[in-house]
Design a protein around this motif. Structure first.
Motif, PDB file in Angstrom:
ATOM      1  N   ARG A  68       0.836  -1.217   0.000  1.00 39.50           N
ATOM      2  CA  ARG A  68       0.000   0.000   0.000  1.00 39.50           C
ATOM      3  C   ARG A  68       0.863   1.257   0.000  1.00 39.50           C
ATOM      4  O   ARG A  68       0.490   2.269  -0.597  1.00 39.50           O
ATOM      5  N   VAL A  71       1.717   1.783  -3.571  1.00 39.81           N
ATOM      6  CA  VAL A  71       0.568   2.289  -4.329  1.00 39.81           C
ATOM      7  C   VAL A  71       0.438   3.802  -4.114  1.00 39.81           C
ATOM      8  O   VAL A  71       0.235   4.562  -5.066  1.00 39.81           O
ATOM      9  N   ARG A  72       0.588   4.246  -2.862  1.00 40.22           N
ATOM     10  CA  ARG A  72       0.521   5.690  -2.588  1.00 40.22           C
ATOM     11  C   ARG A  72       1.678   6.429  -3.250  1.00 40.22           C
ATOM     12  O   ARG A  72       1.497   7.537  -3.774  1.00 40.22           O
ATOM     13  N   ARG A  75       0.927   6.812  -6.945  1.00 36.99           N
ATOM     14  CA  ARG A  75      -0.097   7.847  -7.121  1.00 36.99           C
ATOM     15  C   ARG A  75       0.506   9.247  -6.936  1.00 36.99           C
ATOM     16  O   ARG A  75       0.272  10.150  -7.734  1.00 36.99           O
ATOM     17  N   GLU A  76       1.288   9.414  -5.869  1.00 39.76           N
ATOM     18  CA  GLU A  76       1.859  10.728  -5.555  1.00 39.76           C
ATOM     19  C   GLU A  76       2.861  11.182  -6.619  1.00 39.76           C
ATOM     20  O   GLU A  76       2.840  12.341  -7.037  1.00 39.76           O
ATOM     21  N   ARG A  78       2.988  10.272  -9.753  1.00 36.06           N
ATOM     22  CA  ARG A  78       2.240  10.571 -10.988  1.00 36.06           C
ATOM     23  C   ARG A  78       1.563  11.933 -10.893  1.00 36.06           C
ATOM     24  O   ARG A  78       1.572  12.700 -11.849  1.00 36.06           O
ATOM     25  N   MET A  79       0.945  12.216  -9.737  1.00 36.62           N
ATOM     26  CA  MET A  79       0.270  13.512  -9.572  1.00 36.62           C
ATOM     27  C   MET A  79       1.259  14.666  -9.701  1.00 36.62           C
ATOM     28  O   MET A  79       0.892  15.734 -10.181  1.00 36.62           O
ATOM     29  N   GLU A 105       3.564  -0.852 -12.829  1.00 33.53           N
ATOM     30  CA  GLU A 105       3.117   0.510 -12.559  1.00 33.53           C
ATOM     31  C   GLU A 105       4.265   1.472 -12.256  1.00 33.53           C
ATOM     32  O   GLU A 105       4.039   2.651 -12.036  1.00 33.53           O
TER      33      GLU A 105
END
Length: 134
Positions: A68, A71-72, A75-76, A78-79, A105
């Motif tokens: 997890r 995963v964060r 996401r971070e 990419r943002m 990913e």
């Protein structure tokens, strides 16, 4: 910046290498250590606007809580329009990343030097195939 707590089985070092943040993790990423790793990744993200390199060569275990955190991180980064490069995946940890699809990913390189070379030129220094991780 090193964060070593041998009693919980994980150490984390955060460094800056050129314009990149490098997080070197040793030991086990699990329910007892994942929050601290997440905190250190947040610190590392503040050191770069380009890429986060995570050296996992000395990681022997990663459970679902640890996944997890990744995963964060995916996401971070990419943002923020940054690259996340994971190096040194091997054995059980590489298998878990492959089985869950996380390896697809993020960018995977065999070591930190190859990651830097790839980030700067788009080419890996070493011929690397996913089956090399096991």
């Amino acid at each position: 910046m090193t964060d070593t707590e041998p009693s919980d089985g994980m150490s984390v070092q955060v460094d800056r290498l050129s314009v990149y943040a490098v997080v070197t993790v040793e030991g086990s990423i699990d329910f007892g250590t994942h929050e601290r790793l997440g905190e250190r990744l947040t610190e590392a993200l503040a050191l770069t606007e380009v890429a986060l390199i995570m050296d996992m060569a000395a990681v022997s275990f990663c459970d679902s809580a640890g996944l997890r955190v990744f995963v964060r991180a995916i996401r971070e980064t990419r943002m923020r329009g940054m690259s996340l490069v994971v190096t040194g995946l091997h054995g059980r940890v590489a298998n878990v990343f492959a089985m869950t699809g996380l390896q697809q990913e993020m960018f995977v390189q065999p070591d930190v030097d190859s990651a830097v070379s790839w980030l700067e030129t788009g080419q890996s220094r070493l011929a690397f195939k996913p089956e090399d991780t096991g």
